[in-house]
Write an enzyme that holds these catalytic residues in place. Structure first.
Site, mmCIF file in Angstrom:
data_model
loop_
_atom_site.group_PDB
_atom_site.id
_atom_site.type_symbol
_atom_site.label_atom_id
_atom_site.label_comp_id
_atom_site.label_asym_id
_atom_site.label_seq_id
_atom_site.Cartn_x
_atom_site.Cartn_y
_atom_site.Cartn_z
ATOM 1 N N GLU A 1 -7.293 8.702 6.352
ATOM 2 C CA GLU A 1 -7.591 9.337 7.635
ATOM 3 C C GLU A 1 -8.131 10.761 7.548
ATOM 4 O OE1 GLU A 1 -4.208 9.031 10.214
ATOM 5 O OE2 GLU A 1 -4.398 6.862 10.390
ATOM 6 N N GLU B 1 -3.612 -0.086 8.264
ATOM 7 C CA GLU B 1 -2.403 0.274 9.004
ATOM 8 C C GLU B 1 -2.493 -0.277 10.409
ATOM 9 O OE1 GLU B 1 -1.298 4.496 9.213
ATOM 10 O OE2 GLU B 1 -1.758 4.688 7.083
ATOM 11 N N TYR C 1 -4.056 1.838 15.968
ATOM 12 C CA TYR C 1 -2.798 1.888 16.704
ATOM 13 C C TYR C 1 -2.967 1.732 18.218
ATOM 14 C CZ TYR C 1 -0.414 3.436 12.462
ATOM 15 O OH TYR C 1 0.089 3.498 11.197
ATOM 16 N N ASN D 1 -7.460 1.890 10.083
ATOM 17 C CA ASN D 1 -6.131 2.037 10.693
ATOM 18 C C ASN D 1 -6.279 1.983 12.204
ATOM 19 O OD1 ASN D 1 -5.240 2.550 8.108
ATOM 20 N ND2 ASN D 1 -4.632 4.680 8.483
ATOM 21 N N ARG E 1 0.864 -1.184 0.000
ATOM 22 C CA ARG E 1 0.000 0.000 0.000
ATOM 23 C C ARG E 1 0.903 1.237 0.000
ATOM 24 N NH1 ARG E 1 -2.564 3.025 4.778
ATOM 25 N NH2 ARG E 1 -3.927 4.452 3.666
ATOM 26 N N HIS F 1 -2.700 11.036 0.729
ATOM 27 C CA HIS F 1 -2.160 10.808 2.073
ATOM 28 C C HIS F 1 -1.515 12.128 2.527
ATOM 29 C CE1 HIS F 1 -0.846 7.413 4.941
ATOM 30 N NE2 HIS F 1 -0.480 8.541 5.526
HETATM 31 C C1 PNW Z 1 -1.221 7.407 10.765
HETATM 32 N N1 PNW Z 1 -3.586 9.261 16.606
HETATM 33 O O1 PNW Z 1 -1.595 8.584 11.430
HETATM 34 C C2 PNW Z 1 -0.828 7.827 9.366
HETATM 35 O O2 PNW Z 1 -1.703 7.298 8.410
HETATM 36 C C3 PNW Z 1 0.603 7.561 8.988
HETATM 37 O O3 PNW Z 1 0.995 8.402 7.944
HETATM 38 C C4 PNW Z 1 1.500 7.693 10.200
HETATM 39 O O4 PNW Z 1 2.848 7.603 9.887
HETATM 40 C C5 PNW Z 1 1.084 6.604 11.161
HETATM 41 O O5 PNW Z 1 -0.288 6.685 11.495
HETATM 42 C C6 PNW Z 1 1.882 6.585 12.454
HETATM 43 O O6 PNW Z 1 1.677 7.764 13.176
HETATM 44 C C7 PNW Z 1 -2.073 8.678 12.728
HETATM 45 O O7 PNW Z 1 -3.805 10.420 17.008
HETATM 46 C C8 PNW Z 1 -2.884 9.764 13.025
HETATM 47 O O8 PNW Z 1 -3.839 8.307 17.367
HETATM 48 C C9 PNW Z 1 -3.406 9.974 14.277
HETATM 49 C C10 PNW Z 1 -3.086 9.085 15.296
HETATM 50 C C11 PNW Z 1 -2.310 7.999 15.025
HETATM 51 C C12 PNW Z 1 -1.787 7.804 13.731
#
Ligand code: PNW
Length: 486
Positions: A186, A395, A327, A325, A96, A141
């Site tokens: 996002e 992601e 995290y 995505n 991707r 992006h």
């Molecule tokens: C993503 N949060 O962004 C993006 O899609 C990537 O480009 C970036 O490198 C990756 O995560 C790692 O940071 C995020 O606030 C935007 O939790 C917001 C958050 C986390 C990731």
């Protein structure tokens, strides 16, 4: 250990690694991701024009932890063949990546297509396919052409027309070989995070109105792109078009915050509801909340612009899959005097909430706290809200501040999250069909510059050749892919 115990141990170890419970379903695909501004470099080669990230990092190095920019980054503009080789060695099913709009269309508009830009992406796409890797393209992006920003960017409703024309060029040039597309990566980051405090490009703080002008225009722009694909390309290319949403998994800090948590989750679904819900339009709870607040604040209309009935229909159903995505996770409670409002990791000023990690969760680098069950819970929540839509995890990944090759914590993060994804699929029946590691290589991590590393492959940024070395997590991931199981 007695012989019989050893036998039991060996048998259980074998079942654990081979039984069907640890296997991913046959069609499940594994990939890794990057984004143009974060890896390409070559910010001003040929006829490429500046994006808002070029301008932002050049004009405001103080907004970036190490004062750096993506002028060179991983130099993937020159080293794309190495990236393909890494993807091949990992056994990735798909890669991707995103297109840089100002590399492909230096004017922002479709009247001039850069030969250099189109050659670059054609080479990348052909190289991936020649090595058995499917290309998956993100159209946007975050690196909007600066000249479109000068005309208002995402807050100008004409962005829908501009983005539609850009999409048509991309579908025309690459649609014969690229079967999975996403429009925006996002929206939450593009609108809410960027306009909340001006900390991301274009560096404009407009938390009350900018966020929502962007939000509405983005939804119409997404739908415009989707409908162009539908009407002009689907019959001959038969691909999929979607959008990528970022979700943090939210649970109440204590039982008194159940309702507030629901509202916080609904705000997290701002960009999903118009597409995936049966009724279409904004999540009703959020729409009512912002409307009533706006009225009290003396605005003549809601700060969150309404969709017309026609627009609701235009946006509804415009995705062939749900890009997700993930995290991290947070507990939700009412804000207090010390709350720092940074959505979606610290707090949200609109809802007056504070977002905090549970102290029992594994702390990672700054906002990234590891809570693996969150990904499974959010997958289930998406299904609860919108039915059994196909979900692709676009992601998931973990950052470190050091660049060690034996990345134990990152490997553990992947192991734990992959397990939860598998359980969501096999135990809960969620229709999740793919998983994408962020990121294939260390890269330019926005406000953190090069201080935060997400790569399963290390990049040496002190080396003019930007040498790439796979980490232990890459070995681990390759193993999962090879065995199609955990
Ligand atoms: C993503 N949060 O962004 C993006 O899609 C990537 O480009 C970036 O490198 C990756 O995560 C790692 O940071 C995020 O606030 C935007 O939790 C917001 C958050 C986390 C990731």
């Amino acid at each position: 250990m007695r012989a019989s115990n050893i036998l039991v141990f060996v048998i259980s170890a074998l079942t654990l690694s081979s039984c069907s419970g640890r296997k991913f379903p046959p069609g499940f695909k594994f990939g890794a991701a990057t984004a143009a501004y974060q890896v390409e470099g070559a910010w001003n080669v040929s006829d490429k024009s500046p994006s808002i990230w070029d301008t932002f990092t050049h004009d405001h190095p103080e907004q970036i932890l190490d004062g750096s920019n993506g002028d060179v980054a991983c130099d993937s503009y020159h080293l794309w063949e190495q990236d393909i080789q890494l993807a091949k060695d990992l056994g990735l099913h798909f890669y991707r990546f995103s297109l840089s709009w100002p590399r492909l269309l230096p004017n922002g508009f479709a009247n001039h297509i850069s030969e250099d830009g189109s050659r670059y992406y054609n080479n990348l796409i052909d190289g991936l396919i020649a090595n058995g890797i499917e290309p998956m393209i993100t159209l946007f992006h975050w690196d909007l052409p600066q000249n479109l920003q000068d005309l208002g960017g995402m807050t100008n409703p004409l962005i829908a027309e501009w983005f539609g024309a850009y999409s048509r060029v991309a579908y025309t040039l690459f649609g014969d070989r690229v079967k999975t597309w996403s429009t925006f990566n996002e929206p939450l980051a593009i609108c809410d995070v960027a306009y909340e405090g001006g900390k991301l490009a274009p560096g404009i703080a407009s938390p009350e109105t900018g966020i929502y002008l962007c939000a509405k225009n983005l939804m119409i722009a997404h739908a415009t792109s989707y409908r162009i694909y539908n009407e002009e390309f689907r019959a001959k290319y038969n691909g999929k078009v979607g959008i990528v949403n970022h979700h943090v998994w939210f649970t109440p800090y204590s039982s008194e915050y159940e309702e507030l948590t629901h509202l916080t989750r609904d705000l997290g679904f701002l960009y999903s509801h118009p597409i995936y819900s049966e009724t279409g339009g904004w999540p009703p709870s959020v729409e009512a909340f912002v409307a009533s607040k706006s009225e009290k604040e003396g605005y003549s209309t809601s700060r969150l612009p309404k969709f017309t009935a026609e627009e609701i229909e235009f946006v509804k159903g415009t995705a062939d899959y749900y890009g997700f995505n993930y995290y991290t996770s947070r507990l939700v409670r009412e804000a207090n005097n010390s709350t720092v409002f940074a959505w979606p990791s610290n707090g949200n000023a609109e809802l007056n909430v504070e977002l905090i990690p549970d102290p029992n969760w594994d702390a990672g680098l700054d906002w990234l706290v590891s809570y693996p069950p969150g990904i499974r819970a959010q997958l289930n929540l998406i299904r609860e809200y919108y039915g059994n839509v196909e979900i692709i995890i676009t992601e998931n990944g973990f950052s470190t501040s050091t660049d060690e090759l034996d990345d134990v914590t990152r490997t553990q993060y992947f192991r734990d999250h992959l397990e939860q994804v598998l359980l969501a699929n096999t135990e809960d029946g969620v229709n999740v069909t793919g998983y994408t590691a962020w990121s294939l290589i260390d890269n330019y991590e926005w406000n953190s510059g090069y201080t935060s590393r997400f790569g399963i492959v290390r990049v040496d940024f002190t080396d003019p050749l930007r040498s790439r070395t796979p980490r232990a997590s890459a070995e681990y991931y390759a193993d999962v892919i090879r065995h199609h199981s955990l």
